[in-house]
Design a protein around this motif. Sequence first.
Motif: not given
Length: 176
Positions: A16-25, A39-48, A81-90
């Motif tokens: 769980v700690i590794v997953a949270l660190i990965g999300l933060a990175l 800022i938009i995509t990071a906020a969307a990742m936070g809500v996700f 995968m969620a980060a990938d979709s954000s990056i692809l869209t941006v």
Amino acid sequence: QVVGPTLGQDALVSGVIVALIGLALVMLYLLFFYKGLGIITAAAMGVFAVLYLGILAALSAFHLFSLSLAGIAGIVLTIGMAADSSILTVERFREEIRMGRSVRAASITGVRHGIETSIDADLVSLVSALTLFFLASASVKGFGLTLALGIACDIVMMMLLKAPLIRQAPRLLGRS
């Protein structure tokens, strides 16, 4: 292999700690590399993350889900995968601007094309995740479930949050 409850609990906490660190990175990467859009995509990742982990917590509270190492692997993969979709869209948005479109036009066509591509990729992965959940052995079911739920959350977030926010980028970033 069977491990004792203390060792298993330590492995889960570490996962769980590794997953949270990965999300933060991932969120820091989006902020650093994409600046205003980050800022938009990071906020969307936070809500996700809140939506996704909230669903998993609710399932766990009703004893419908128990976190395992395979489940944590699914969570980590889903964050990627969620980060990938954000990056692809941006990136598609930025590509439209490089092709000479206005920021406003790029925010419409680029987002639409980026989201369509991301959803296509997510649906293919969703089929695989659901296959694992329904047909695999018990140890792999947690991976399939966390992956399927994460993909579903990513699709919902793309359509309800990421796309509308990026379409508002011209106003949010003060450009036309």
